[in-house]
Design an enzyme around this catalytic site. Structure first.
Site, short mmCIF file in Angstrom:
data_model
loop_
_atom_site.label_atom_id
_atom_site.label_comp_id
_atom_site.label_asym_id
_atom_site.label_seq_id
_atom_site.Cartn_x
_atom_site.Cartn_y
_atom_site.Cartn_z
N LYS A 28 0.84 -1.20 0.00
CA LYS A 28 0.00 0.00 0.00
C LYS A 28 0.87 1.25 0.00
O LYS A 28 0.57 2.23 -0.68
CB LYS A 28 -0.92 -0.01 1.22
CG LYS A 28 -2.04 -1.04 1.14
CD LYS A 28 -2.72 -1.26 2.48
CE LYS A 28 -3.73 -2.40 2.41
NZ LYS A 28 -4.31 -2.75 3.70
N GLN A 47 -4.67 -2.00 9.89
CA GLN A 47 -4.56 -3.29 9.21
C GLN A 47 -5.15 -4.41 10.07
O GLN A 47 -4.84 -4.52 11.26
CB GLN A 47 -3.09 -3.58 8.88
CG GLN A 47 -2.86 -4.83 8.06
CD GLN A 47 -3.47 -4.76 6.66
OE1 GLN A 47 -3.53 -3.69 6.05
NE2 GLN A 47 -3.93 -5.89 6.15
N ASP A 100 -11.09 2.42 4.62
CA ASP A 100 -11.44 1.00 4.45
C ASP A 100 -12.94 0.81 4.30
O ASP A 100 -13.39 -0.26 3.88
CB ASP A 100 -10.98 0.20 5.68
CG ASP A 100 -9.60 -0.40 5.51
OD1 ASP A 100 -9.26 -0.81 4.39
OD2 ASP A 100 -8.86 -0.45 6.52
#
Ligand code: GUN
Length: 296
Positions: free
Chosen positions: A57, A101, A124
């Site tokens: 990312k 994460q 997200d």
């Protein structure tokens, strides 16, 4: 649906590159009048797959002009300390997007963490406010993997309207939001969501015009479970031991690719499929977050 030869690859590399190029162009224009978008990632522990995702990312972000930092903590970080970090990022005006994460260590309640992220920075799309908007049909941030899947279908000219769609896997990250996206009025698929307690899974998968596997079990779906001419989307990224590979393992999906490809109309490979799209859509969401903040 556009015509394809049997087993045509849905090329995640090419489509993800196109998305990155588009986001890069948007950011070039954006930075004429604003600072670059900024994404803050939070990583807890040393899960190798999570570390690899976060690194990927960061690389993608750098390529398109998004600035990033990563807060990396040991696996014994307390939940309260993590919540404090998230609150700090919520209140930091230089941060546009926050990504924690997953998975988190067992002693941390991921729901508590996700609930604490400012929904306007939730790139997200996992916050209940964002999932609620998605379910209602006016999404703000769409979770990156489902967003990547519908983008792949769009860019290949595959219209899911009326398709019998079977999603194997009911996670909050993939199965549930993808089912919502595909059943909305703009896509009009007929969706069945299967899971570990589904009775006779193969009976469902065999009638799927559009089959999505998102369970995390190496090559669990073979040709006998797939309808002739199906569009097959493989979300799985599984490591299997492979002494012939210098890393000692190779990556395979949830679909037995070699077996299923000739039966499919379109199919995504692993690697080079959905995983790259997940990374690319995060960049798009980060650009959306930067626009939201500038107008807030
Ligand atoms: N773990 C696996 N996929 C994802 C994702 O899309 N976002 C985050 N934050 N964690 C993940």
């Amino acid at each position: 649906m556009s015509d394809s030869k049997p087993g045509t690859l849905i090329d995640g590399r090419e489509i993800a590159q196109a998305i990155r190029d588009e986001v890069k162009a948007q950011i070039e224009e954006w930075t004429e009048a604003h600072r670059p978008p900024f994404l803050s990632a939070v990583l807890v522990g040393d899960n190798p797959a999570s570390k690899a995702y976060v690194r990927g990312k960061e690389q993608d972000a750098a390529e398109v002009g998004i600035e990033t930092n990563t807060h990396h903590y040991d696996s014994d970080l307390s939940e309260e300390a993590l919540l404090d970090t998230v609150r700090g990022l919520n209140g930091d005006p230089s941060v546009d997007g926050i990504l924690v994460q997953l998975p988190l260590p067992d002693h941390i309640d991921d729901r508590a963490v996700i609930d604490t992220i400012d929904p306007k920075k939730d790139v997200d799309g996992f916050h209940p406010a964002n999932l609620g908007r998605l379910m209602r049909g006016n999404p703000s941030f769409v979770p990156a993997t489902p967003y990547g899947i519908v983008t792949m279908l769009d860019r290949c000219g595959i219209d899911p309207k009326g398709m019998d769609t079977v999603i194997v896997g009911r996670s909050n990250i993939v199965g549930k939001p993808l089912a919502n996206l595909l059943m909305q009025r703009d896509r009009n698929a007929t969706v069945t969501v299967c899971h570990s307690r589904t009775k006779d899974l193969a009976a469902h998968t065999r009638r799927a015009d559009l089959l999505v596997a998102a369970v995390g079990q190496a090559e669990m779906i073979g040709a006998d479970m797939v309808k002739n001419g199906a569009v097959v989307i493989d979300v799985g990224i599984n490591r299997v031991d492979d002494a012939s590979n210098e890393r000692g393992y190779r990556l395979v999906g949830d679909i037995d690719f070699e077996e299923v490809r000739p039966k499919s109309s379109w199919i995504t490979p692993v690697p080079g499929g959905v995983g790259l799209m997940t990374r690319a859509m995060l960049l798009k969401n980060t650009m959306t977050a930067a626009r939201l903040h500038a107008t807030a």
